[in-house]
Design a protein around this motif. Sequence first.
Motif, PDB file in Angstrom:
ATOM      1  N   VAL A   6       0.846  -1.146  -0.072  1.00 56.03           N
ATOM      2  CA  VAL A   6      -0.248   0.007   0.195  1.00 56.03           C
ATOM      3  C   VAL A   6       0.843   1.360  -0.006  1.00 56.03           C
ATOM      4  O   VAL A   6       1.776   1.429   0.947  1.00 56.03           O
ATOM      5  N   ARG A   7       0.721   2.118  -1.022  1.00 57.29           N
ATOM      6  CA  ARG A   7       1.720   3.325  -1.259  1.00 57.29           C
ATOM      7  C   ARG A   7       0.386   4.454  -0.916  1.00 57.29           C
ATOM      8  O   ARG A   7      -0.509   4.585  -1.240  1.00 57.29           O
ATOM      9  N   LEU A   8       0.846   5.337   0.224  1.00 58.62           N
ATOM     10  CA  LEU A   8       0.057   6.423   0.701  1.00 58.62           C
ATOM     11  C   LEU A   8       0.668   7.781   0.297  1.00 58.62           C
ATOM     12  O   LEU A   8       2.114   7.850   0.327  1.00 58.62           O
ATOM     13  N   SER A  50      -9.253   8.370  -2.991  1.00 61.11           N
ATOM     14  CA  SER A  50      -9.384   7.734  -4.100  1.00 61.11           C
ATOM     15  C   SER A  50      -8.594   6.598  -3.619  1.00 61.11           C
ATOM     16  O   SER A  50      -7.434   6.702  -3.225  1.00 61.11           O
ATOM     17  N   ILE A  51      -8.837   5.295  -3.976  1.00 54.14           N
ATOM     18  CA  ILE A  51      -8.280   4.011  -3.929  1.00 54.14           C
ATOM     19  C   ILE A  51      -8.018   3.529  -5.316  1.00 54.14           C
ATOM     20  O   ILE A  51      -8.907   3.373  -5.970  1.00 54.14           O
ATOM     21  N   LEU A  52      -6.679   3.107  -5.448  1.00 51.43           N
ATOM     22  CA  LEU A  52      -6.231   2.702  -6.955  1.00 51.43           C
ATOM     23  C   LEU A  52      -5.686   1.246  -6.685  1.00 51.43           C
ATOM     24  O   LEU A  52      -4.980   1.328  -5.739  1.00 51.43           O
ATOM     25  N   LEU A  53      -6.193   0.402  -7.549  1.00 51.94           N
ATOM     26  CA  LEU A  53      -5.777  -0.957  -7.280  1.00 51.94           C
ATOM     27  C   LEU A  53      -5.208  -1.182  -8.625  1.00 51.94           C
ATOM     28  O   LEU A  53      -5.696  -1.012  -9.745  1.00 51.94           O
ATOM     29  N   GLU A  54      -3.775  -1.185  -8.700  1.00 53.05           N
ATOM     30  CA  GLU A  54      -2.956  -1.560  -9.721  1.00 53.05           C
ATOM     31  C   GLU A  54      -3.163  -0.406 -11.009  1.00 53.05           C
ATOM     32  O   GLU A  54      -3.520  -0.571 -12.005  1.00 53.05           O
ATOM     33  N   ILE A  65      -8.003  -8.776  -4.509  1.00 50.59           N
ATOM     34  CA  ILE A  65      -6.742  -8.149  -4.871  1.00 50.59           C
ATOM     35  C   ILE A  65      -5.928  -9.126  -5.323  1.00 50.59           C
ATOM     36  O   ILE A  65      -5.579 -10.312  -4.482  1.00 50.59           O
ATOM     37  N   PRO A  66      -5.511  -9.294  -6.455  1.00 54.76           N
ATOM     38  CA  PRO A  66      -4.498 -10.109  -7.015  1.00 54.76           C
ATOM     39  C   PRO A  66      -3.110 -10.431  -6.224  1.00 54.76           C
ATOM     40  O   PRO A  66      -2.893  -9.388  -5.699  1.00 54.76           O
ATOM     41  N   GLU A  67      -2.554 -11.256  -5.984  1.00 52.48           N
ATOM     42  CA  GLU A  67      -1.339 -11.509  -5.525  1.00 52.48           C
ATOM     43  C   GLU A  67      -0.400 -10.739  -6.152  1.00 52.48           C
ATOM     44  O   GLU A  67      -0.184 -10.464  -7.375  1.00 52.48           O
TER      45      GLU A  67
END
Length: 80
Positions: A6-8, A50-54, A65-67
């Motif tokens: 997780v990057r903040l 905002s939350i970004l997945l990849e 969430i993928p490995e």
Amino acid sequence: MGPVTVRLFAAAREAAGTSETTVEAATIGEVLDALSQRFEDLGPVLTRCSILLEGTRTTDREVPIPEGATVDVLPPYAGG
């Protein structure tokens, strides 16, 4: 369930006191819950982020969430 990077950024980074962490989670909701538990001051900030997945924005807490995936937490910002 595996480790998620997780990057903040900006206010989220300030509230957590770190720019990056790892949590064990299988969904976006589990990531957000883990962050709120680990960093007490971060919880209120997360509600505005905002939350970004990849790199793709999501608001669905059930998204798996993928490995090896990375989740970015981006507070709102202003500027030009």
